[in-house]
Design a protein around this motif. Sequence first.
Motif, PDB file in Angstrom:
ATOM      1  N   ARG A 250       0.793  -1.240   0.000  1.00  0.00           N
ATOM      2  CA  ARG A 250       0.000   0.000   0.000  1.00  0.00           C
ATOM      3  C   ARG A 250       0.825   1.289   0.000  1.00  0.00           C
ATOM      4  NH1 ARG A 250      -3.667  -1.499   5.116  1.00  0.00           N
ATOM      5  NH2 ARG A 250      -2.044  -0.157   5.978  1.00  0.00           N
TER       6      ARG A 250
ATOM      7  N   MET B 227       2.682   4.238  -1.268  1.00  0.00           N
ATOM      8  CA  MET B 227       2.754   4.929  -2.548  1.00  0.00           C
ATOM      9  C   MET B 227       4.197   5.401  -2.741  1.00  0.00           C
ATOM     10  SD  MET B 227       0.288   5.686  -4.794  1.00  0.00           S
ATOM     11  CE  MET B 227      -1.246   6.123  -4.001  1.00  0.00           C
TER      12      MET B 227
ATOM     13  N   PHE C  20      -0.094   4.707 -10.567  1.00  0.00           N
ATOM     14  CA  PHE C  20      -0.962   5.876 -10.639  1.00  0.00           C
ATOM     15  C   PHE C  20      -0.228   7.039 -11.297  1.00  0.00           C
ATOM     16  CE2 PHE C  20      -4.627   4.551  -8.271  1.00  0.00           C
ATOM     17  CZ  PHE C  20      -4.167   3.576  -7.403  1.00  0.00           C
TER      18      PHE C  20
ATOM     19  N   THR D 116      -4.844  24.548  -1.951  1.00  0.00           N
ATOM     20  CA  THR D 116      -5.254  23.371  -2.698  1.00  0.00           C
ATOM     21  C   THR D 116      -4.494  23.246  -4.001  1.00  0.00           C
ATOM     22  OG1 THR D 116      -7.076  24.639  -3.628  1.00  0.00           O
ATOM     23  CG2 THR D 116      -7.569  23.267  -1.729  1.00  0.00           C
TER      24      THR D 116
ATOM     25  N   PHE E  62      -5.049  12.380  -8.909  1.00  0.00           N
ATOM     26  CA  PHE E  62      -4.648  11.066  -9.379  1.00  0.00           C
ATOM     27  C   PHE E  62      -5.611  10.505 -10.415  1.00  0.00           C
ATOM     28  CE2 PHE E  62      -1.235   9.686  -6.520  1.00  0.00           C
ATOM     29  CZ  PHE E  62      -1.341  10.591  -5.478  1.00  0.00           C
ATOM     30  N   GLY E  63      -5.076   9.636 -11.276  1.00  0.00           N
ATOM     31  CA  GLY E  63      -5.914   8.820 -12.127  1.00  0.00           C
ATOM     32  C   GLY E  63      -6.413   7.614 -11.337  1.00  0.00           C
ATOM     33  N   THR E  64      -7.133   6.735 -12.010  1.00  0.00           N
ATOM     34  CA  THR E  64      -7.725   5.578 -11.336  1.00  0.00           C
ATOM     35  C   THR E  64      -6.777   4.383 -11.256  1.00  0.00           C
ATOM     36  OG1 THR E  64      -8.730   4.965 -13.435  1.00  0.00           O
ATOM     37  CG2 THR E  64     -10.122   6.160 -11.863  1.00  0.00           C
TER      38      THR E  64
ATOM     39  N   TYR F 286      -5.101  12.046   2.137  1.00  0.00           N
ATOM     40  CA  TYR F 286      -5.853  11.567   0.993  1.00  0.00           C
ATOM     41  C   TYR F 286      -6.713  10.371   1.420  1.00  0.00           C
ATOM     42  CZ  TYR F 286      -2.652  14.252  -1.969  1.00  0.00           C
ATOM     43  OH  TYR F 286      -1.927  15.269  -2.556  1.00  0.00           O
TER      44      TYR F 286
ATOM     45  N   GLN G 122      -8.405   6.961  -0.177  1.00  0.00           N
ATOM     46  CA  GLN G 122      -8.368   6.089  -1.343  1.00  0.00           C
ATOM     47  C   GLN G 122      -9.396   4.975  -1.176  1.00  0.00           C
ATOM     48  OE1 GLN G 122      -4.605   4.118  -2.139  1.00  0.00           O
ATOM     49  NE2 GLN G 122      -5.159   3.685  -4.247  1.00  0.00           N
TER      50      GLN G 122
ATOM     51  N   GLY H  98      -8.174   5.925  -7.313  1.00  0.00           N
ATOM     52  CA  GLY H  98      -7.000   6.699  -6.966  1.00  0.00           C
ATOM     53  C   GLY H  98      -7.271   7.539  -5.728  1.00  0.00           C
ATOM     54  N   PRO H  99      -6.236   7.968  -5.039  1.00  0.00           N
ATOM     55  CA  PRO H  99      -6.423   8.801  -3.845  1.00  0.00           C
ATOM     56  C   PRO H  99      -7.113  10.123  -4.168  1.00  0.00           C
ATOM     57  CG  PRO H  99      -4.191   7.914  -3.937  1.00  0.00           C
ATOM     58  CD  PRO H  99      -4.819   7.624  -5.262  1.00  0.00           C
TER      59      PRO H  99
ATOM     60  N   PHE I 149      -7.834  14.000  -2.592  1.00  0.00           N
ATOM     61  CA  PHE I 149      -7.300  14.976  -1.643  1.00  0.00           C
ATOM     62  C   PHE I 149      -8.350  15.388  -0.631  1.00  0.00           C
ATOM     63  CE2 PHE I 149      -4.598  18.370  -0.268  1.00  0.00           C
ATOM     64  CZ  PHE I 149      -5.374  19.501  -0.124  1.00  0.00           C
TER      65      PHE I 149
ATOM     66  N   GLN J 270      -4.832  19.881   3.371  1.00  0.00           N
ATOM     67  CA  GLN J 270      -3.393  20.052   3.549  1.00  0.00           C
ATOM     68  C   GLN J 270      -3.134  20.993   4.721  1.00  0.00           C
ATOM     69  OE1 GLN J 270      -0.686  22.558   0.781  1.00  0.00           O
ATOM     70  NE2 GLN J 270      -0.355  20.455   0.151  1.00  0.00           N
TER      71      GLN J 270
ATOM     72  N   ARG K   4      -8.276  22.590   1.076  1.00  0.00           N
ATOM     73  CA  ARG K   4      -9.235  21.537   1.378  1.00  0.00           C
ATOM     74  C   ARG K   4      -9.880  21.039   0.102  1.00  0.00           C
ATOM     75  NH1 ARG K   4     -11.404  20.344   6.325  1.00  0.00           N
ATOM     76  NH2 ARG K   4     -13.221  18.960   6.257  1.00  0.00           N
ATOM     77  N   GLY K   5     -10.086  19.749   0.023  1.00  0.00           N
ATOM     78  CA  GLY K   5     -10.797  19.154  -1.101  1.00  0.00           C
ATOM     79  C   GLY K   5     -12.284  19.104  -0.817  1.00  0.00           C
TER      80      GLY K   5
ATOM     81  N   LEU L 174      -8.789   3.460   2.427  1.00  0.00           N
ATOM     82  CA  LEU L 174      -7.401   3.596   2.870  1.00  0.00           C
ATOM     83  C   LEU L 174      -7.107   5.083   2.992  1.00  0.00           C
ATOM     84  CD1 LEU L 174      -4.619   2.146   3.362  1.00  0.00           C
ATOM     85  CD2 LEU L 174      -4.167   2.554   0.920  1.00  0.00           C
TER      86      LEU L 174
ATOM     87  N   LEU M 122      -4.303   7.929   3.442  1.00  0.00           N
ATOM     88  CA  LEU M 122      -2.878   8.146   3.235  1.00  0.00           C
ATOM     89  C   LEU M 122      -2.495   9.552   3.665  1.00  0.00           C
ATOM     90  CD1 LEU M 122      -2.758   6.702  -0.386  1.00  0.00           C
ATOM     91  CD2 LEU M 122      -1.786   5.592   1.618  1.00  0.00           C
TER      92      LEU M 122
ATOM     93  N   PHE N 136       4.757   9.561   0.754  1.00  0.00           N
ATOM     94  CA  PHE N 136       3.572   8.954   1.338  1.00  0.00           C
ATOM     95  C   PHE N 136       3.905   7.955   2.441  1.00  0.00           C
ATOM     96  CE2 PHE N 136      -0.128  10.198  -1.165  1.00  0.00           C
ATOM     97  CZ  PHE N 136       0.461  10.852  -2.219  1.00  0.00           C
TER      98      PHE N 136
ATOM     99  N   GLY O  42      -0.328   4.166   4.975  1.00  0.00           N
ATOM    100  CA  GLY O  42      -1.779   4.226   5.040  1.00  0.00           C
ATOM    101  C   GLY O  42      -2.398   3.517   6.234  1.00  0.00           C
TER     102      GLY O  42
END
Lengths: 118, 113
Positions: free
Chosen positions: A43, A45, A91, A102, A108-110, B35, B37, B42-43, B45, B48, B57-58, B88, B90, B104, B107
Amino acid sequence: AQTVTQSQPEMSVQEAETVTLSCTYDTSESDYYLFWYKQPPSRQMILVIRQEAYKQQNATENRFSVNFQKAAKSFSLKISDSQLGDAAMYFCAYRPSSNTGTASKLTFGTGTRLQVTL
Amino acid sequence: ETGVTQSPTHLIKTRGQQVTLRCSSQSGHNTVSWYQQALGQGPQFIFQYYREEENGRGNFPPRFSGLQFPNYSSELNVNALELDDSALYLCASSLEGRKDTQYFGPGTRLTVL
């Protein structure tokens, strides 16, 4: 808003062969960073390679290299001489160059799951 | 090894409970991001922190909150847990002046029943 697309959910490569993972992104920014991260079953990254958009030269890190096409907004990862330890989720990620708030988040992609076979 | 650690590794909670996740970064890493996930994704956000203040902030509700401490550790708190919070989580830290590269942690896997 920025988006990152990885159209290959899974890829397979034989040991010692070469494989290319695809990534496209959408942004209105002119300066930004692109990354490939590897996420093994543990896990964690792990950063594989990074590219700064203002640099025309493609980044390389040992067996890993990228093909950065800024006009096409394409950022593919080539893995040469594939090893069993390369098996993981990969990824693609984008980050604007601004360092505040921000703007410094990663998008990220999938992901693409890479299998390495003997 | 990235030098970023997270605890606990796994956690199981029930809906409506509150949870605190922890992250410890390397010395000098005064920016930390969190993040989420979800499985097969994908993770995403969450927010921060920079020098102990939230600076981004997301798209997450206020029940997701955080803290950053002077010793380069940080926390993610989630109140009123929902089933969809199962994921998960992170954390990622970066050096002063080098926010372009985030390191990173491994997690925390949160399961909400």
